[in-house]
Design an enzyme around this catalytic site. Sequence first.
Site, PDB file in Angstrom:
ATOM      1  N   ALA A   1       0.871  -1.170   0.000  1.00 41.08           N
ATOM      2  CA  ALA A   1       0.000   0.000   0.000  1.00 41.08           C
ATOM      3  C   ALA A   1       0.912   1.224   0.000  1.00 41.08           C
ATOM      4  O   ALA A   1       2.075   1.142   0.404  1.00 41.08           O
ATOM      5  CB  ALA A   1      -0.874  -0.012   1.244  1.00 41.08           C
TER       6      ALA A   1
ATOM      7  N   GLY B   1       0.704  -5.037   0.969  1.00 41.21           N
ATOM      8  CA  GLY B   1      -0.469  -5.141   0.099  1.00 41.21           C
ATOM      9  C   GLY B   1      -0.159  -5.807  -1.234  1.00 41.21           C
ATOM     10  O   GLY B   1      -1.057  -6.361  -1.881  1.00 41.21           O
TER      11      GLY B   1
ATOM     12  N   GLU C   1      -0.354  -9.425  -0.474  1.00 37.89           N
ATOM     13  CA  GLU C   1      -1.783  -9.702  -0.250  1.00 37.89           C
ATOM     14  C   GLU C   1      -2.556  -9.742  -1.568  1.00 37.89           C
ATOM     15  O   GLU C   1      -3.487 -10.525  -1.732  1.00 37.89           O
ATOM     16  CB  GLU C   1      -2.371  -8.650   0.701  1.00 37.89           C
ATOM     17  CG  GLU C   1      -1.817  -8.823   2.112  1.00 37.89           C
ATOM     18  CD  GLU C   1      -2.227  -7.699   3.039  1.00 37.89           C
ATOM     19  OE1 GLU C   1      -1.845  -6.540   2.746  1.00 37.89           O
ATOM     20  OE2 GLU C   1      -2.934  -7.961   4.012  1.00 37.89           O
TER      21      GLU C   1
ATOM     22  N   GLU D   1       4.367  -5.282   7.483  1.00 38.25           N
ATOM     23  CA  GLU D   1       3.530  -4.305   8.197  1.00 38.25           C
ATOM     24  C   GLU D   1       3.912  -4.118   9.659  1.00 38.25           C
ATOM     25  O   GLU D   1       3.899  -2.994  10.161  1.00 38.25           O
ATOM     26  CB  GLU D   1       2.043  -4.692   8.111  1.00 38.25           C
ATOM     27  CG  GLU D   1       1.410  -4.377   6.779  1.00 38.25           C
ATOM     28  CD  GLU D   1       1.604  -5.484   5.749  1.00 38.25           C
ATOM     29  OE1 GLU D   1       2.417  -6.402   6.001  1.00 38.25           O
ATOM     30  OE2 GLU D   1       0.946  -5.422   4.708  1.00 38.25           O
TER      31      GLU D   1
HETATM   32  N1  COA Z   1       4.601   3.162  -0.645  1.00 34.70           N
HETATM   33  C1  COA Z   1       4.984   4.310  -1.206  1.00 34.70           C
HETATM   34  N2  COA Z   1       6.124   4.467  -1.903  1.00 34.70           N
HETATM   35  C2  COA Z   1       6.914   3.388  -2.037  1.00 34.70           C
HETATM   36  C3  COA Z   1       6.585   2.141  -1.483  1.00 34.70           C
HETATM   37  C4  COA Z   1       5.364   2.047  -0.764  1.00 34.70           C
HETATM   38  N3  COA Z   1       4.954   0.909  -0.218  1.00 34.70           N
HETATM   39  N4  COA Z   1       7.576   1.267  -1.786  1.00 34.70           N
HETATM   40  C5  COA Z   1       8.485   1.935  -2.510  1.00 34.70           C
HETATM   41  N5  COA Z   1       8.094   3.221  -2.657  1.00 34.70           N
HETATM   42  C6  COA Z   1       8.777   4.287  -3.377  1.00 34.70           C
HETATM   43  C7  COA Z   1       9.965   4.818  -2.591  1.00 34.70           C
HETATM   44  O1  COA Z   1       9.525   5.746  -1.637  1.00 34.70           O
HETATM   45  C8  COA Z   1      10.790   5.431  -3.697  1.00 34.70           C
HETATM   46  O2  COA Z   1      10.198   6.660  -4.065  1.00 34.70           O
HETATM   47  P1  COA Z   1      11.143   7.971  -4.341  1.00 34.70           P
HETATM   48  O3  COA Z   1      12.038   7.548  -5.477  1.00 34.70           O
HETATM   49  O4  COA Z   1      10.181   9.047  -4.702  1.00 34.70           O
HETATM   50  O5  COA Z   1      11.884   8.169  -3.078  1.00 34.70           O
HETATM   51  C9  COA Z   1      10.571   4.473  -4.848  1.00 34.70           C
HETATM   52  O6  COA Z   1       9.359   3.776  -4.564  1.00 34.70           O
HETATM   53  C10 COA Z   1      11.679   3.459  -5.013  1.00 34.70           C
HETATM   54  O7  COA Z   1      11.847   2.754  -3.780  1.00 34.70           O
HETATM   55  P2  COA Z   1      13.230   2.651  -2.965  1.00 34.70           P
HETATM   56  O8  COA Z   1      12.899   2.424  -1.527  1.00 34.70           O
HETATM   57  O9  COA Z   1      14.077   3.814  -3.306  1.00 34.70           O
HETATM   58  O10 COA Z   1      13.860   1.342  -3.608  1.00 34.70           O
HETATM   59  P3  COA Z   1      14.915   0.357  -2.935  1.00 34.70           P
HETATM   60  O11 COA Z   1      15.419  -0.520  -4.011  1.00 34.70           O
HETATM   61  O12 COA Z   1      15.885   1.091  -2.134  1.00 34.70           O
HETATM   62  O13 COA Z   1      14.045  -0.526  -1.912  1.00 34.70           O
HETATM   63  C11 COA Z   1      12.127  -1.785  -1.180  1.00 34.70           C
HETATM   64  C12 COA Z   1      13.030  -1.382  -2.367  1.00 34.70           C
HETATM   65  C13 COA Z   1      10.945  -2.583  -1.764  1.00 34.70           C
HETATM   66  C14 COA Z   1      12.887  -2.686  -0.209  1.00 34.70           C
HETATM   67  C15 COA Z   1      11.643  -0.544  -0.447  1.00 34.70           C
HETATM   68  O14 COA Z   1      11.080   0.347  -1.387  1.00 34.70           O
HETATM   69  C16 COA Z   1      10.589  -0.793   0.604  1.00 34.70           C
HETATM   70  O15 COA Z   1      10.898  -1.281   1.682  1.00 34.70           O
HETATM   71  N6  COA Z   1       9.329  -0.401   0.345  1.00 34.70           N
HETATM   72  C17 COA Z   1       8.256  -0.470   1.306  1.00 34.70           C
HETATM   73  C18 COA Z   1       7.768  -1.882   1.458  1.00 34.70           C
HETATM   74  C19 COA Z   1       6.716  -1.960   2.526  1.00 34.70           C
HETATM   75  O16 COA Z   1       6.939  -1.773   3.701  1.00 34.70           O
HETATM   76  N7  COA Z   1       5.490  -2.285   2.108  1.00 34.70           N
HETATM   77  C20 COA Z   1       4.377  -2.498   2.985  1.00 34.70           C
HETATM   78  C21 COA Z   1       3.558  -1.284   3.135  1.00 34.70           C
HETATM   79  S1  COA Z   1       2.251  -1.576   4.263  1.00 34.70           S
END
Ligand code: COA
Length: 262
Positions: free
Chosen positions: A68, A114, A117, A137
Amino acid sequence: MVATSEFILTETRNNTMIITINRPDKLNALNRQTIEELHETLVEAENRKEIRAVILTGAGQKAFVAGADIAEFANYSVEEGKSLSANGHFKIFNFIENFTKPIIAAVNGFALGGGLELALSCHMRVMSESAKMGLPEVSLGVIPGYGGTQRLAQLMGKGKAFEMILTADTITAQDAYQWGLANHVVAPEKLIDKCLEIAAKICSRSPTAVKTAIKVINAGFKSQMSGFELEIEEFGKAYGTKDFREGVDAFLAKRKAEFKGE
Ligand code: COA
């Protein structure tokens, strides 16, 4: 591929619609607009009779869906959080699980929160070797709110689901296969082809029988409904369909059935 809306692309191959969530700069995170657009696209797939199967995937090489949209829900109140979850269940997650046509998740990269999910709500999951799955989460101080607490345990068993949800650890596609989350694990370049192959096989079967099988399999996981009773009921009803007639007639005549979904 056609840009159906800002964050959704679609492509139809034979009787299969490929739906791509297209927000790669945010790793396809599900914001409110994406949820609305995905819902509308699913309604279209449901209404188009020639569509008999759906493949759901994410744009780019890196992510299926990274969850999400954290930025969007960062300041939500208790009521807003509750409504985010309820709306998602209604428009996407339960909607997909109860869809009358099979939906296959083509998990091409990160499927987190999400995103996992979403894959869990699909009827099958085919994963790229490079995919990574997790429900992070609890590391954000929330719990999975789009059915993950239920569907993960249904697929991989309660013990492993506890471990994944409580540790927030990410697992590999091979782990997912071992634990029953992935139907198949394939090389990234073969992902869509493998999904199309499964979809094509299903498309050659009776649409009414496929629809009923989805309904009855799901019923077994709904505690308020007896899957067995519903199976008996729906098994009987199948006898009144033209597809049943065609299927049986074709078998007896040693020819290929031509199902019309009636
Ligand atoms: N919601 C909003 N934005 C998200 C996102 C999410 N769940 N997951 C990734 N993004 C965005 C990042 O903020 C970033 O945006 P920006 O370039 O404007 O800063 C972009 O996507 C790229 O992600 P980034 O974190 O820079 O890539 P990475 O390779 O360093 O890491 C992940 C990849 C997947 C490990 C990391 O993005 C992450 O942990 N995301 C969240 C996962 C999460 O907790 N999901 C559950 C939500 S309830």
